[in-house]
Motif scaffolding. Sequence first.
Motif, mmCIF file in Angstrom:
data_model
loop_
_atom_site.group_PDB
_atom_site.id
_atom_site.type_symbol
_atom_site.label_atom_id
_atom_site.label_comp_id
_atom_site.label_asym_id
_atom_site.label_seq_id
_atom_site.Cartn_x
_atom_site.Cartn_y
_atom_site.Cartn_z
ATOM 1 N N UNK A 21 -47.913 59.642 -19.847
ATOM 2 C CA UNK A 21 -48.703 60.850 -19.398
ATOM 3 C C UNK A 21 -48.268 61.632 -20.754
ATOM 4 N N UNK A 22 -47.939 62.716 -21.355
ATOM 5 C CA UNK A 22 -47.615 63.654 -22.427
ATOM 6 C C UNK A 22 -46.032 63.387 -22.001
ATOM 7 N N UNK A 23 -45.110 64.499 -21.197
ATOM 8 C CA UNK A 23 -44.094 64.310 -21.305
ATOM 9 C C UNK A 23 -43.706 63.285 -21.090
ATOM 10 N N UNK A 24 -43.447 62.004 -20.612
ATOM 11 C CA UNK A 24 -42.891 60.554 -21.019
ATOM 12 C C UNK A 24 -43.099 59.751 -22.262
ATOM 13 N N UNK A 25 -44.326 60.903 -23.109
ATOM 14 C CA UNK A 25 -44.598 60.252 -24.575
ATOM 15 C C UNK A 25 -43.767 60.207 -25.149
ATOM 16 N N UNK A 26 -44.005 62.147 -25.427
ATOM 17 C CA UNK A 26 -42.689 62.728 -25.734
ATOM 18 C C UNK A 26 -41.325 62.318 -26.413
ATOM 19 N N UNK A 27 -41.033 61.896 -25.006
ATOM 20 C CA UNK A 27 -39.177 61.657 -24.885
ATOM 21 C C UNK A 27 -39.316 60.488 -25.898
ATOM 22 N N UNK A 28 -40.035 59.342 -24.855
ATOM 23 C CA UNK A 28 -40.193 57.947 -26.325
ATOM 24 C C UNK A 28 -40.184 58.524 -27.331
ATOM 25 N N UNK A 29 -40.533 58.770 -28.000
ATOM 26 C CA UNK A 29 -40.943 59.575 -29.321
ATOM 27 C C UNK A 29 -39.501 60.391 -29.886
ATOM 28 N N UNK A 30 -39.291 60.925 -29.424
ATOM 29 C CA UNK A 30 -37.713 61.494 -29.527
ATOM 30 C C UNK A 30 -36.701 60.947 -30.025
ATOM 31 N N UNK A 31 -36.748 59.763 -28.936
ATOM 32 C CA UNK A 31 -35.765 58.730 -28.723
ATOM 33 C C UNK A 31 -35.884 57.711 -30.220
ATOM 34 N N UNK A 32 -37.165 57.180 -29.883
ATOM 35 C CA UNK A 32 -37.372 56.620 -31.351
ATOM 36 C C UNK A 32 -36.665 56.932 -32.453
ATOM 37 N N UNK A 51 -28.884 61.396 -24.370
ATOM 38 C CA UNK A 51 -30.947 61.440 -24.217
ATOM 39 C C UNK A 51 -31.381 60.052 -23.159
ATOM 40 N N UNK A 52 -30.609 59.082 -22.641
ATOM 41 C CA UNK A 52 -31.049 58.149 -21.189
ATOM 42 C C UNK A 52 -30.909 59.318 -20.236
ATOM 43 N N UNK A 53 -29.912 60.189 -20.347
ATOM 44 C CA UNK A 53 -30.131 60.884 -19.155
ATOM 45 C C UNK A 53 -30.953 61.966 -18.723
ATOM 46 N N UNK A 54 -31.609 62.258 -20.178
ATOM 47 C CA UNK A 54 -32.892 63.455 -19.632
ATOM 48 C C UNK A 54 -34.057 62.433 -20.140
ATOM 49 N N UNK A 55 -34.066 60.882 -20.991
ATOM 50 C CA UNK A 55 -35.300 60.187 -20.220
ATOM 51 C C UNK A 55 -34.580 59.488 -19.065
ATOM 52 N N UNK A 56 -34.376 59.543 -17.873
ATOM 53 C CA UNK A 56 -34.343 59.240 -16.800
ATOM 54 C C UNK A 56 -34.782 60.185 -15.617
ATOM 55 N N UNK A 57 -34.221 61.641 -15.928
ATOM 56 C CA UNK A 57 -34.879 62.906 -15.782
ATOM 57 C C UNK A 57 -36.119 62.755 -15.700
ATOM 58 N N UNK A 58 -37.052 62.776 -16.521
ATOM 59 C CA UNK A 58 -38.287 62.665 -17.087
ATOM 60 C C UNK A 58 -38.837 61.827 -16.472
ATOM 61 N N UNK A 59 -38.094 60.739 -16.335
ATOM 62 C CA UNK A 59 -39.314 59.397 -15.496
ATOM 63 C C UNK A 59 -39.415 60.045 -14.052
ATOM 64 N N UNK A 60 -38.301 60.180 -13.744
ATOM 65 C CA UNK A 60 -38.152 60.575 -11.995
ATOM 66 C C UNK A 60 -39.176 61.149 -12.292
ATOM 67 N N UNK A 61 -38.321 62.230 -12.341
ATOM 68 C CA UNK A 61 -39.612 63.113 -12.323
ATOM 69 C C UNK A 61 -41.274 63.399 -12.293
ATOM 70 N N UNK A 62 -41.561 62.349 -13.554
ATOM 71 C CA UNK A 62 -42.918 62.417 -14.095
ATOM 72 C C UNK A 62 -43.653 61.570 -11.983
ATOM 73 N N UNK A 63 -42.517 60.552 -11.703
ATOM 74 C CA UNK A 63 -43.076 59.486 -11.121
ATOM 75 C C UNK A 63 -43.722 60.295 -9.636
#
Length: 384
Positions: free
Chosen positions: A161-172, A242-254
Amino acid sequence: MVRSARRFPELTDFVALSMTRTMRLLLSLLLVASFFFGCVTPAAAQAPGTKLRVATRNLEPFSFEKDGRRVGYAAELWDQLSRETGLQYEVQVVNTAADVIDALKNKTADVGVGAISVTAQREEIIDFSQPFYESGLQILTSGGSGSFADSMLALIKNLFNLELIGMFLLLLFTMLIISHLVWRYEHKINGDQWPESYKAGLWESFWWTISTLLVGGADNKGPVGVGGRIIAIVWMLLSIVLVSLLTASFTTTLTINTLKGDISGPGDLPGRKVATVKGSTAETWLTAKGATVEPLATVTDCVLALKDGKVQAVVYDAPVLQYEAGKLNDEKLQMVGQMFMRQNYAFALQQDSPLREKLNQALLKLSEQGVGNELRKKYFGEDQ
């Protein structure tokens, strides 16, 4: 008195004339009253040669056409009721329950037959017979019994989904900047670990960046210069955020995507996209509760919309919904929760209809004979 009568003959004639006129007036009033009641009586006890106008709609299993006959729980109960009361009738089919109510209100029909709910709003403009079936609203959902492949497919859809993809792109993007900065400061003083070649050096730097993000550092590899170590400190602190944000975004989306299919009762409906029949009491209730209502023409359309994933649930009268879902024989379709907004079905009548008392007496008689139980077994496979 005889002398008085003889002495005043005019008085005697006047009294006689007055009595005659009074008798004539009383007779005239009796004739008018008998004519009036004679005109009213046929409405209550159907005049010979006339037929009641019965409005109904096609809604299985209460009233529908089969093999050229009108059948169903309500239709067959009405047929037995008409034979019990000696009433003849003709059927006119309309599209919705609202059309049945309008026909009675406008006096273009005498009786409404079907799954017609008794409500206070309708009682203001029409009358009802005694209830013949107790019902209520219930929820139909899809899911929970799919295959493993369906579950995995749903999980993959949740991940992409767009939210998770956006977080991964920001991290990369952040990792590439850190890797470039570390190589820039280190390749001049630490050529063994960060080669002079930009391509090879950036790869080695990127490996260190990933290792630091995931496990806190890389074995036997690390910046030795002041500039490189400052960048390393910044990256270590930034990676925690960044890991905290990514984990929160992943958990919320699921969680959100899982809850979309997790409807177990009326309290889960607000904010969800729910299908129901247009103009029904269910539509009114859903709108008041804050659900996103998708009004459709028939119950079948609602169930198919649920199967196709266009809505998250269907809310409608429990017996009708269960009957329609059962016809599709789909294990993924499930009735969830208990019935709510309990309501009764009754025959609808014109306001102040003289038929009401006669029909109520006959309904009670048929109920005592077990007619309702027989129809319940026939169409719902249950005994009350």
